[in-house]
Design an enzyme around this catalytic site. Structure first.
Site, PDB file in Angstrom:
ATOM      1  N   TYR A 143       0.910  -1.450   0.068  1.00 17.39           N
ATOM      2  CA  TYR A 143       0.039   0.056  -0.296  1.00 17.39           C
ATOM      3  C   TYR A 143       1.171   0.387  -0.134  1.00 17.39           C
ATOM      4  O   TYR A 143       1.580   1.354   0.442  1.00 17.39           O
ATOM      5  CB  TYR A 143      -1.091   0.041   1.085  1.00 17.39           C
ATOM      6  CG  TYR A 143      -1.782   1.443   1.076  1.00 17.39           C
ATOM      7  CD1 TYR A 143      -2.713   1.341   0.413  1.00 17.39           C
ATOM      8  CD2 TYR A 143      -1.536   2.463   2.491  1.00 17.39           C
ATOM      9  CE1 TYR A 143      -3.802   2.509   0.216  1.00 17.39           C
ATOM     10  CE2 TYR A 143      -2.416   3.428   2.161  1.00 17.39           C
ATOM     11  CZ  TYR A 143      -3.679   3.730   1.913  1.00 17.39           C
ATOM     12  OH  TYR A 143      -3.813   4.618   1.826  1.00 17.39           O
ATOM     13  N   ASP A 238       8.966   2.534  -0.343  1.00 20.20           N
ATOM     14  CA  ASP A 238       8.134   3.301   0.807  1.00 20.20           C
ATOM     15  C   ASP A 238       8.161   3.008   2.272  1.00 20.20           C
ATOM     16  O   ASP A 238       7.636   2.229   2.857  1.00 20.20           O
ATOM     17  CB  ASP A 238       6.755   3.130  -0.140  1.00 20.20           C
ATOM     18  CG  ASP A 238       5.938   3.732   1.018  1.00 20.20           C
ATOM     19  OD1 ASP A 238       5.990   4.807   1.853  1.00 20.20           O
ATOM     20  OD2 ASP A 238       4.522   3.511   0.950  1.00 20.20           O
ATOM     21  N   LYS A 266       3.656   9.157   8.279  1.00 17.43           N
ATOM     22  CA  LYS A 266       3.641   8.535  10.123  1.00 17.43           C
ATOM     23  C   LYS A 266       4.433   9.149  11.336  1.00 17.43           C
ATOM     24  O   LYS A 266       4.924  10.309  11.958  1.00 17.43           O
ATOM     25  CB  LYS A 266       3.561   7.223   9.776  1.00 17.43           C
ATOM     26  CG  LYS A 266       2.446   7.016   8.835  1.00 17.43           C
ATOM     27  CD  LYS A 266       2.116   5.352   9.460  1.00 17.43           C
ATOM     28  CE  LYS A 266       1.003   5.214   8.436  1.00 17.43           C
ATOM     29  NZ  LYS A 266       0.912   4.582   7.240  1.00 17.43           N
TER      30      LYS A 266
HETATM   31  C1  LIG Z   1       0.601   4.965   5.610  1.00 15.01           C
HETATM   32  C2  LIG Z   1       0.977   4.883   4.424  1.00 15.01           C
HETATM   33  C3  LIG Z   1       0.686   6.051   3.661  1.00 15.01           C
HETATM   34  C4  LIG Z   1       0.204   6.781   3.192  1.00 15.01           C
HETATM   35  O1  LIG Z   1      -0.071   7.451   4.288  1.00 15.01           O
HETATM   36  P1  LIG Z   1      -1.180   8.881   4.825  1.00 15.01           P
HETATM   37  O2  LIG Z   1      -0.185  10.111   5.885  1.00 15.01           O
HETATM   38  O3  LIG Z   1      -2.458   7.760   4.957  1.00 15.01           O
HETATM   39  O4  LIG Z   1      -1.489   9.085   3.399  1.00 15.01           O
HETATM   40  C5  LIG Z   1       1.827   5.463   2.639  1.00 15.01           C
HETATM   41  N1  LIG Z   1       2.798   4.012   2.193  1.00 15.01           N
HETATM   42  C6  LIG Z   1       2.894   2.999   3.765  1.00 15.01           C
HETATM   43  C7  LIG Z   1       3.791   2.112   3.405  1.00 15.01           C
HETATM   44  C8  LIG Z   1       1.692   3.616   4.540  1.00 15.01           C
HETATM   45  O5  LIG Z   1       1.960   2.365   5.621  1.00 15.01           O
END
Ligand SMILES: *Cc1c(COP(=O)(O)O)cnc(C)c1O
Length: 427
Positions: A143, A238, A266
């Site tokens: 994701y 990511d 995060k």
């Molecule tokens: C949470 C998450 C996102 C998206 O971040 P948001 O701040 O919710 O837009 C993208 N990549 C990873 C791996 C994530 O865990």
């Protein structure tokens, strides 16, 4: 026990789509109504009915030091006294950039944004602009936020062209995203061969956390690095979830593989909305105003968010990560013992303070297909039982627990004891 939450959900559904501002919060995949929270303190969360929970989610990762952490709060308060936004440069943005560069091995230059989604969307635009190629490769079950290019599922075969996962994503956008199999470098190699000189970037969660926790197999990340170098495409890690969470320098520090671009989120905001992307200087200099690739943000580098984030990042030393490991490994081994004693068909994947208990009769979960084989009904019953005992877990089999340093020995024992009861009750 949840009377007020039930009422609150009914009311929110009248005015908010599905009653929530982010889908998982609706508790749909655990078949019950969501709990509405009022406050948090240290390891504890309090809902509007006055129930207390030990929190194992930490707002999906950011709250390394638990809820309403004194230092974070006071840095926000101090900053807000001076104003909330200027839409112009501030010193703290340079301080934040320097801190990120010091902590994350591969980052030489970094741009702040407001969410993880924004970071990944911008990172692939930059990769496409820099390489002058259009396709991207992502992995099934990874994701990367809700950007159009990422909402693509695998289809039947690993090498088929992507189909949109959500109405509203056009076929034209979907066809530029190619789906590989997680932990299988051969699937990537095949895609690269079939699309010679057309792939701008490979994007991956180096430790996947959005199909439950799935660590990389030995050498997998090194192989991706080799493939990307050989094919002159960029490797994007990511690390929105893993950055500053699994180690000071994220997954790339643990596995010692350096991507070209890293996305962050995060933890970086300490509980406020922040994201960032950074990497090699020659690539980052392709961004406007220095270069031609456009990306901007009215509230990017917001002083409240920078202060909150820095107050967390500045404290992340090896003691903190040792402490997180100690807490998490206690919970891990307690759960393993419970699984064995209750003869439950389940396994645990964990890296540092990120952990998932998978209900499966297989001995491993290392890709999306393995994850999809898990018994989500069993997870739903387990979740509800734990919730009733005052343990707040992620409301889906396909998410991780995130532990904080606020968990006391008493909390840890209660989590393990409740886990044992919940596993027994499943039988
Ligand atoms: C949470 C998450 C996102 C998206 O971040 P948001 O701040 O919710 O837009 C993208 N990549 C990873 C791996 C994530 O865990």
């Amino acid at each position: 026990m949840y009377k007020k939450s039930k009422e609150a959900f009914k009311n929110s559904c009248e005015v908010i789509p599905g009653g929530v501002n982010s889908p998982v919060r609706a508790f749909k995949s655990v078949n019950c109504d969501p709990v509405f929270f009022e406050s948090g303190k240290g390891s504890k969360l309090y809902d509007i009915d006055g129930n207390e929970y030990i929190d194992c989610v930490s707002s999906w990762g950011p709250l390394i030091f638990g809820h309403s952490d004194r230092e974070t709060i006071s840095s926000i308060n101090l900053s807000s006294e001076k104003g909330t936004s200027y839409g112009a440069p501030t010193l703290i943005e340079t301080e934040m950039a320097k801190k990120i560069i010091e902590m994350v091995p591969s980052i030489e230059s970094v741009r702040m944004v407001n969410s993880g989604t924004e970071a990944t969307m911008s990172a692939i635009r930059l990769a496409r602009g820099f390489t002058n190629k259009e396709l991207i490769i992502k992995f099934a079950g990874n994701y990367h936020g809700h950007g159009d290019s990422f909402l693509i599922k695998a289809g039947s075969g690993a090498l088929t062209l992507g189909l949109p996962d959500s109405p509203g994503v056009t076929k034209n956008i979907a066809k530029d995203t190619l789906i590989a199999k997680h932990n299988d470098y051969k699937s990537v190699e095949e895609i690269l061969e079939k699309n010679k000189d057309k792939v701008a970037a490979i994007i991956i969660e180096p430790i996947a956390g959005n199909m439950g926790l799935v660590p990389p197999n030995k050498k997998f990340l090194n192989q991706l690095k080799e493939l990307s170098t050989k094919n002159k495409c960029l490797l994007i890690f990511d690390e929105v979830m893993t950055g500053f969470r699994v180690a000071k320098g994220g997954a790339q520090e643990i596995y010692n593989v350096h991507p070209d671009i890293t996305t962050l989120g995060k933890v970086i905001g300490g509980g406020l909305p922040v994201g960032a992307y950074g990497g090699r200087k020659d690539i980052m200099n392709f961004l406007a105003p220095k270069g031609p690739v456009y990306q901007a943000g009215t509230l990017s580098g917001n002083p409240l968010a920078m202060n909150a984030g820095l107050s967390v990042l500045n404290r992340l030393n090896s003691d903190i990560f040792e402490n997180l490991e100690k807490i998490s490994s206690k919970i891990h081994s307690g759960f393993i013992k419970n699984i064995e004693e209750t003869n439950t068909k389940a396994i645990i994947n964990r890296v540092g303070s990120m952990m998932t208990l998978f209900f499966t009769d297989s001995d491993r979960v290392e890709n999306f297909d393995d994850a999809l084989n898990c018994d989500t009904d069993q997870y739903a019953r387990y979740f509800k039982n734990m919730l009733d005992m005052g343990i707040y877990l992620p409301p889906s089999q396909y998410e991780c627990c995130f532990f904080s340093t606020a968990l006391s020995d008493g909390d840890i024992n209660k989590i393990i004891e409740s886990n044992k009861i919940a596993l027994k009750n499943l039988q």
